[in-house]
Write an enzyme that holds these catalytic residues in place. Structure first.
Site, PDB file in Angstrom:
ATOM      1  N   CYS A 113       0.489  -0.975   0.102  1.00  0.00           N
ATOM      2  CA  CYS A 113       0.263   0.215   0.070  1.00  0.00           C
ATOM      3  C   CYS A 113       1.040   1.146  -0.062  1.00  0.00           C
ATOM      4  CB  CYS A 113      -1.162   0.119   1.561  1.00  0.00           C
ATOM      5  SG  CYS A 113      -1.769  -1.176   1.010  1.00  0.00           S
ATOM      6  N   HIS A 241      -2.977   7.058   2.167  1.00  0.00           N
ATOM      7  CA  HIS A 241      -3.121   5.756   1.288  1.00  0.00           C
ATOM      8  C   HIS A 241      -5.036   5.289   1.578  1.00  0.00           C
ATOM      9  CE1 HIS A 241      -4.186   1.668   0.625  1.00  0.00           C
ATOM     10  NE2 HIS A 241      -4.011   0.847   2.286  1.00  0.00           N
ATOM     11  N   ASN A 271     -10.242   0.200  -0.965  1.00  0.00           N
ATOM     12  CA  ASN A 271      -8.612   0.019  -1.111  1.00  0.00           C
ATOM     13  C   ASN A 271      -8.410  -1.092  -2.298  1.00  0.00           C
ATOM     14  OD1 ASN A 271      -6.082  -0.420   0.061  1.00  0.00           O
ATOM     15  ND2 ASN A 271      -6.838  -1.128   1.868  1.00  0.00           N
TER      16      ASN A 271
END
Length: 315
Positions: A113, A241, A271
């Protein structure tokens, strides 16, 4: 050494949209349960015939077009991804081939990530050191391919997509557009976010990640601002993020970015791992929510319990 800048951005998402109601027909969950815990409404999901390098190439092509550049103008391609299936050719090589590039150096970075902010720092360093003149930096992940669709705590999070940036030297007399990176990791907690097994599956220790992100990361993010010579209150935008809205909002508040636009692309995209920051930033710029030259804190965190951040000027 000359500074660097982001010349242009681009993003791409697959056409298929998976709603919370769709998920409720697949696993024991509901729209209310998902929204209340992670803030996500929808996510885009790639099909089996849409590999990661295709997503990355679409985003890269848009960034090149926005910069007014030809594929031959790029001499380094960096792709941040943790969901590529094949080890060789790497994703960057396949992206270069799809875009018809001549002979760029091609490298993949797997920092999950935090991959895009690591790759952006690497591009900045390469241009400053004279190892490259223009770099295509892409964050691309196909998280739906590694999701455990029986685990409602993780499958509700994930989405697919790609975001890209063109990095080049700053113009004469222009201030650097990419600030110093602050990066690191917590190796002993690397197990808290993982993509492991055969076939590989995404899993995480959600409470541990939440505590780490909301307590340990704010001072690091403030350090990123200090190294860039800006206070959090002076930021025009914060692009974290896009892990979970319940992490993004308290983290942004603790950083102290009281006047900034906060990217919340997670609500509609889920995500998307390494794609989340460039995709969210590209959308803010495309929608005119931040103007050219605006300061934005980019801060990635996640797998390996890695983190990396820098303050940039929007193209």
């Amino acid at each position: 050494m000359a500074g660097t800048r982001i010349a242009a951005l681009g993003h791409y998402q697959p056409a298929r949209v998976l709603t919370n109601d769709d998920l409720a027909s697949m696993v024991d969950t509901s729209d209310e349960w998902i929204r209340s815990r992670v803030g996500i409404r929808t996510r885009h999901v790639a099909g089996p015939d849409e590999p990661v390098d295709e997503l990355a190439a679409h985003a890269g092509a848009k960034a090149l077009a926005s910069a007014g550049l030809a594929p031959a103008d790029i001499d380094l391609v960096l792709v941040a991804t943790s969901t590529a299936i094949d080890r060789s050719p790497n994703t960057a090589a396949r992206v270069a081939a799809r875009l018809g590039m001549d002979s760029p150096a091609v490298m993949d970075l797997n920092v999950v990530c935090a991959g895009f902010t690591h790759a952006l720092a690497t591009a900045d360093h390469a241009v400053r050191a004279g190892g490259a003149s223009r770099v295509l930096v892409v964050g691309a992940d196909k998280m739906a391919a590694v999701a455990d669709w029986t685990d409602r705590s993780t499958c509700v999070l994930v989405g697919d997509g790609a975001g890209a940036a063109v990095v080049e030297a700053s113009r004469p007399g222009e201030e650097p557009g990419i600030g110093p990176v602050v990066w690191g990791s917590v190796p002993e907690m690397g197990h808290a976010v993982r993509i492991e097994g055969t076939p590989p599956r995404f899993a995480q220790e959600g409470q541990a990640v939440y505590r780490w992100a909301t307590t340990q990361l704010p001072p690091i993010a403030r350090q990123v601002c200090a190294r860039a010579g800006i206070t959090p209150g002076e930021l025009d935008a914060v692009v974290l993020h896009q892990a979970n809205l319940r992490i993004i909002e308290p983290l942004a508040q603790k950083i102290g970015a009281v006047n900034a636009v906060i990217a919340r692309d997670v609500v509609d995209s889920g995500n998307t791992s390494a794609a989340s920051i460039p995709m969210a930033l590209s959308k803010l710029v495309a929608r005119g929510e931040v103007v050219s030259g605006a300061s934005a804190l980019l801060f990635g965190f996640g797998g390996n319990l890695s983190y990396a951040g820098q303050v940039i000027r929007c193209p």
